[in-house]
Design a protein around this motif. Structure first.
Motif, PDB file in Angstrom:
ATOM      1  N   HIS A  48      -0.408   0.195 -10.740  1.00  0.00           N
ATOM      2  CA  HIS A  48      -0.960  -0.696 -11.762  1.00  0.00           C
ATOM      3  C   HIS A  48      -1.890  -1.725 -11.130  1.00  0.00           C
ATOM      4  O   HIS A  48      -2.919  -2.091 -11.739  1.00  0.00           O
ATOM      5  CB  HIS A  48       0.161  -1.383 -12.529  1.00  0.00           C
ATOM      6  CG  HIS A  48      -0.297  -2.107 -13.751  1.00  0.00           C
ATOM      7  ND1 HIS A  48      -0.937  -1.476 -14.788  1.00  0.00           N
ATOM      8  CD2 HIS A  48      -0.253  -3.424 -14.100  1.00  0.00           C
ATOM      9  CE1 HIS A  48      -1.244  -2.350 -15.728  1.00  0.00           C
ATOM     10  NE2 HIS A  48      -0.843  -3.548 -15.334  1.00  0.00           N
ATOM     11  N   GLN A  51      -5.148  -0.059 -10.845  1.00  0.00           N
ATOM     12  CA  GLN A  51      -5.813   0.052 -12.140  1.00  0.00           C
ATOM     13  C   GLN A  51      -6.481  -1.260 -12.545  1.00  0.00           C
ATOM     14  O   GLN A  51      -7.538  -1.252 -13.196  1.00  0.00           O
ATOM     15  CB  GLN A  51      -4.801   0.474 -13.213  1.00  0.00           C
ATOM     16  CG  GLN A  51      -4.294   1.898 -13.066  1.00  0.00           C
ATOM     17  CD  GLN A  51      -3.220   2.225 -14.090  1.00  0.00           C
ATOM     18  OE1 GLN A  51      -2.979   1.452 -15.027  1.00  0.00           O
ATOM     19  NE2 GLN A  51      -2.563   3.363 -13.917  1.00  0.00           N
ATOM     20  N   ARG A 111       4.713  -3.922 -15.024  1.00  0.00           N
ATOM     21  CA  ARG A 111       3.278  -4.069 -15.282  1.00  0.00           C
ATOM     22  C   ARG A 111       2.918  -5.532 -15.576  1.00  0.00           C
ATOM     23  O   ARG A 111       1.881  -6.036 -15.111  1.00  0.00           O
ATOM     24  CB  ARG A 111       2.862  -3.172 -16.449  1.00  0.00           C
ATOM     25  CG  ARG A 111       2.953  -1.671 -16.142  1.00  0.00           C
ATOM     26  CD  ARG A 111       2.356  -0.842 -17.259  1.00  0.00           C
ATOM     27  NE  ARG A 111       2.575   0.574 -17.041  1.00  0.00           N
ATOM     28  CZ  ARG A 111       3.564   1.289 -17.606  1.00  0.00           C
ATOM     29  NH1 ARG A 111       4.418   0.679 -18.442  1.00  0.00           N
ATOM     30  NH2 ARG A 111       3.702   2.567 -17.345  1.00  0.00           N
TER      31      ARG A 111
END
Length: 483
Positions: A48, A51, A111
């Protein structure tokens, strides 16, 4: 007065010495999570972070579990079970750093934690030395140091051991009339941590790793005498393996003997004299040296040993060795908190500083290279080239001759900027190399610079106090404030 427990019988073990889960998906003894699950959680966190746009990041996930039982005067006082878990994430955006953590292992919570670390990094100031360890310092492989010895003890068994320990103290003498209690603790933990560098993982110079460890203990604090003549003392045994703990009878008896020896204490007149530190207290002096030569204090210039590399700061007969790879050692670690490899080294030779205790960050602040000490020192041993095999406590008292033998220190009176040292103390007055009587309500004072250079002898009565091992230590002169 006895110095230490003499090879006492161990506490009977109630579990195998170690436990492994070869498939990585079966939790180790006493844990809820397996190594493979930890790796998945770290993958999720670092994925994450990638990302979101981070190319460098680190994540660590850990779990701890344990049991603590305490008793007092033959009655159960407390039973406590602890279980905790945590996932921490550090995100680097160039030379900006953000960190966040959570105890919720759900994907959404992880996250959110990564997002929080990313947002902190976005808005924090740049730090020119922030970043992951240099690739050449990272531990690409590491040894198994035999640090995990689970103790599958239940509360009833722990209660029995604690009661036996306290009962042994009471049985030592009728003058043991009270107790601050006895306790048994069985603790274990494991972790996995990994880095992402340049958006990549799993390559040389990009760290990943983890291991399980344990620490168990048994302690008691009896009180001797009555009225104004009451005195307390304590003793304990702490080991990674339950099989290596001293027996409850030995711990209880020795703690009682220490308390009894302190009865009928006297005050003494203010004087200057040699001071002998009992070996568990001598470990505190070694700790003071570590504090004064650690990176944070050095780059902030808040230490009396600033710019001491290569200089003689202790007596010339003294050496300090750091050995992080001792099997089953209390201070052993195959890598430090940043994933930097640890190595055996001599940090002090003939009284001269050979190396500091540096993390990656503090090393960069000082223009130096990390020593693998993010998180602290590892298995330090202070020795003297003058120590003989027969230099036990009795021999050290002979070397003291006339002066103070300190067995307890109180307060935190150490100024690491100036080296000034002042602590409340109690112990024994020594005449002609023999203990004359116990003393209390005194203060010992000096300066660590002078104390280190005036360290005349180290005993062969080596005692391991956590990550530090040292015998009793004789300082040639200190101020003793009494009545």
């Amino acid at each position: 007065m006895k110095k230490a427990l003499n090879t006492p019988a161990p506490v009977p073990a109630t579990a195998p010495r170690s436990a492994t889960a070869a498939d990585g998906r079966t939790p180790l003894t006493g844990f809820q999570y397996a190594r493979g699950q930890f790796e998945d959680l770290v993958d999720l966190a670092l994925g994450h972070a990638r990302q979101l746009g981070a190319v460098d990041a680190a994540a660590e996930v850990s779990e701890g579990a344990g049991l603590s039982v305490s008793v007092r005067k033959g009655e159960l006082e407390n039973v406590e079970r602890n279980r905790d878990k945590s996932l921490g994430v550090t995100v680097y955006l160039g030379q900006k750093r953000g960190n966040a953590s959570t105890s919720d292992f759900s994907p959404d919570a992880i996250r959110q934690t990564v997002q929080a670390a990313y947002d902190i990094a976005r808005f924090t100031a740049e730090d020119p030395v922030a970043g992951l360890p240099d690739p050449q310092d990272v531990a690409d492989s590491y040894p198994d140091l035999d640090l995990f010895h689970p103790w599958s003890i239940n509360s009833e068994e722990a209660l029995r051991i604690a009661l036996a320990c306290e009962a042994a103290a009471f049985a030592t003498s009728k003058q043991i009339r009270n107790s601050e209690g006895a306790g048994v603790s069985a603790q274990q933990s494991h972790f996995f941590t990994a880095h992402m560098r340049g958006g990549e993982r799993g390559k040389p110079g990009i760290f990943s790793g983890g291991y399980a460890s344990s620490r168990h203990s048994l302690s008691v604090a009896p009180i001797a005498g009555k009225g104004a003549n009451m005195q307390r003392d304590h003793w304990y045994s702490s080991m990674r393996s339950p099989e290596e703990l001293a027996s409850p009878q030995a711990v209880g008896r020795y703690a009682a003997e220490r308390a009894l020896a302190r009865l009928n204490g006297r005050k003494i007149a203010t004087t200057e004299c040699p001071v002998l530190f009992e070996s568990p207290l001598a470990a505190g002096l070694l700790g003071a040296y570590v504090q004064a030569t650690s990176g944070g204090a050095l780059y902030r210039k808040t230490t009396f040993l600033n710019d001491s590399l290569g200089k003689r700061v202790l007596a010339k007969h003294l050496d300090i060795v750091e050995d992080p790879h001792l099997r089953n050692g209390k201070g052993s670690s195959p890598f430090d908190d940043e994933g930097v490899r640890t190595v055996k080294r001599k940090v002090l030779s003939a009284g001269r500083v050979q190396g500091y205790f540096l993390s990656t960050y503090s090393a960069r602040k000082l223009g130096m290279r990390t020593t693998g000490n993010a998180g602290g020192s590892h298995n330090l041993t202070l020795t003297s080239r003058l120590t003989q095999p027969g230099d036990d406590l009795q021999a050290m008292l002979k070397k003291l001759g006339r002066g103070l033998f300190v067995t307890e220190l109180m307060g935190q009176g150490v100024n690491y900027v100036t080296g000034d040292y002042s602590r409340g103390a109690s112990g024994y007055w020594v005449e002609n190399g023999e203990i004359a009587y116990p003393v209390h309500e005194i203060t010992i004072a000096g300066n660590l610079k002078d104390m280190f250079l005036g360290l005349d002898a180290v005993g062969a009565d080596a005692y391991n106090y956590g990550a530090k091992t040292v015998g009793s230590v004789l300082i040639n002169r200190m101020k003793v404030a009494g009545s």
